[in-house]
Design an enzyme around this catalytic site. Structure first.
Site: not given
Length: 527
Positions: A264, A301
């Site tokens: 990620e 994020c």
């Protein structure tokens, strides 16, 4: 836990073979914390990987209920970590105690959630096609499929979630649930935190009788590459920068035996503010969105890094309100000095671009991050300028104004893959802009309506992933129970006797697992 030992964790024991000392720092003051950590040698990295490989045949064959007990035990040990632990995490990360306590609950909660997955058994994906010996022109053999763990997994911890995406975080929890021993590379920003949690995992492993080597942890810079290249490692979980994730992907692909990297990496998480919603509640949206941008100093994020709207008086008023709200936010301490340097560099690049206007925020100075708001010309999106496609990790966002519906669609079409995409809309907007939904489906892993992307629920339905560069593999997620899929592979058994089959495929179905038998879902035994 009486003090920091700082030695590596290999096969249930502490190991120290090297002489390179590492120091953990107070994120606020820069002061060295008590104790030091010993960087793993190449031989220790290999030993950790080999310990995981030795544990795999035993651990992967355990009854899933035993693995569930292990995960529950880890959760219990983490919940029992007291005020000294919380204080350590706060000092290493500058995150407030309430945030750490909440994140501890999320960490233990997701471990228990994966224990629930193991108990209900759907992760097996059991499929059975019984033999049809009388079928013509050719008989069908007995075919049975289920999913098994891929093997030892290397996990790299994230800087921004020292618990939930770290030592016992989602990657570790899902790998252990899948039957895969873990070698964890401790993040240099919170090594003391990692030691506290690793000790909790080892205590849980001992209490539940897990094989030695089910969990291993190494310290040090540069050891990650050695770990990834070790032939025992069969998959990688990573949360971090695009540069770091891409480097791991390239190294993994270049191995003699390529392995998957579930990384990620980078997302600007566009928020599209539509006209009807602006007219009805633009001022409220501005305040709420500003809160999302600066939440946790923007170190999520899913931070909303790009805000898009159609040119109008209402949109101009909204942007002015957003600028006021961002400008009024105080500076915050970031996770570490390196994160602050990176943030300051990203802000400077935006300020130096001819097509970017600075709307709000104090000059970046000192040891705290100043919230910022910018406005960029839509041509930067349409022409593929990387500055709008790569996140500035911190409390900042960029506004883009488009001329009309058609230009909005073109701007979204030009975007790279994202973790999230958000529509702020009223009922009429949903009818007028319905064509945006299939476009956003191709761009993001999670589509939000009238919410804000910061905040990721840990549950069965969650997707925390998306097309590249949000992640390296859009078929997976690093949050939610589907995360276990990354560390499983299908195995088919043809004409095998019942006694040699995994329990999930045996005729008696001793675990009571839901299976697809000759095309029909059933928990019944096969007669």
């Amino acid at each position: 836990m009486t003090g920091i030992l700082g030695h590596n964790y290999i096969a249930g024991r502490r190991s120290v073979a090297g002489d390179i000392r590492l120091q953990s720092l107070d994120a606020t003051t820069g002061e060295a914390l008590p104790g030091h950590f010993i960087q793993a040698t190449e031989a220790e990295v290999a030993a950790a990987a080999e310990a995981a490989a030795a544990a795999f045949p035993l651990y992967s064959k355990l009854d899933p209920l035993r693995r569930a007990e292990f995960l529950d035990a880890i959760a219990t040990e983490i919940d029992a970590l007291g005020d000294d632990f919380v204080a350590t995490v706060c000092r290493e990360t500058a995150l407030p105690a309430a945030r750490i306590q909440g994140e501890r609950g999320r960490t233990s909660g997701q471990l228990r959630l994966f224990a629930t997955v193991l108990r209900r058994g759907d992760f097996h994906g059991a499929r059975i096609d019984r033999a049809l010996p009388e079928r013509t022109p050719l008989p069908r053999p007995d075919l049975r499929q289920c999913r098994l763990g891929v093997g030892p997994v290397a996990v790299f911890g994230a800087s921004n979630f020292p618990l939930a995406f770290s030592t016992a975080g989602g990657d570790t929890a899902s790998a252990l649930a899948a039957g895969c021993p873990v070698v964890f590379k401790a993040h240099s920003g919170h090594m003391a935190t990692a030691e506290w949690v690793a000790d909790a995992i080892i205590r849980a492993a001992e209490k539940t009788g897990m094989p030695k080597g089910v969990f291993n942890m190494i310290f040090g810079g540069g050891v990650g590459e050695i770990l990834l290249k070790h032939p025992s490692i069969q998959a990688v979980g990573f949360t971090g920068s695009l540069k770091g994730g891409r480097a791991l992907c390239d190294m993994a692909a270049a191995r003699a035996q390529p392995i998957p990297v579930f990384a990620e990496m980078s997302s600007v998480n566009p928020v599209i503010v539509l006209p009807g919603a602006l007219k009805a509640r633009g001022a409220t949206v501005a305040k709420e969105l500003a809160g999302s941008v600066v939440l946790g100093c923007g170190q999520f994020c899913t931070n909303p890094g790009l805000i898009i709207g159609i040119r109008s008086a209402e949109f101009s008023e909204f942007v002015a309100g957003l600028a006021d709200a961002i400008g009024a936010q105080p500076a915050q301490t970031m996770l570490n000095a390196g994160t602050l340097r990176s943030y300051a560099s990203g802000v400077a690049l935006l300020k130096g671009h001819a097509k970017v206007t600075h709307l709000a925020g104090n000059e970046q100075a000192g040891n705290q991050a100043q919230p910022q708001l910018f406005k960029a010309d839509v041509s930067m999106l349409l022409e593929g300028d990387h500055l709008l496609q790569e996140e500035v990790f911190g409390p900042t966002s960029i506004v883009v104004e488009v001329a009309d519906h058609a230009e909005l669609a073109r701007a979204l079409q030009s975007m790279h893959g994202q973790l999230t995409a958000t529509l702020i809309a009223d009922e009429q907007d949903l009818d007028d802009f319905a064509d945006l939904v299939p476009l956003l489906e191709r761009k993001a892993g999670r589509l939000l309506l009238n919410g804000y992307p910061t905040g990721v629920e840990v549950c069965d339905a969650m997707v925390h992933g998306g097309p590249y560069p949000a992640t390296s593999d859009a078929r997976g997620t690093s949050v939610g129970t589907l995360a276990i899929d990354r560390f499983l592979r299908p195995v088919c058994y043809q004409n095998y006797p019942d006694r040699l089959l995994p329990a999930a495929l045996q005729n008696a179905n001793p675990l009571g697992i839901l299976r697809l038998v000759d095309g029909v879902s059933s928990r019944e035994a096969i007669v």
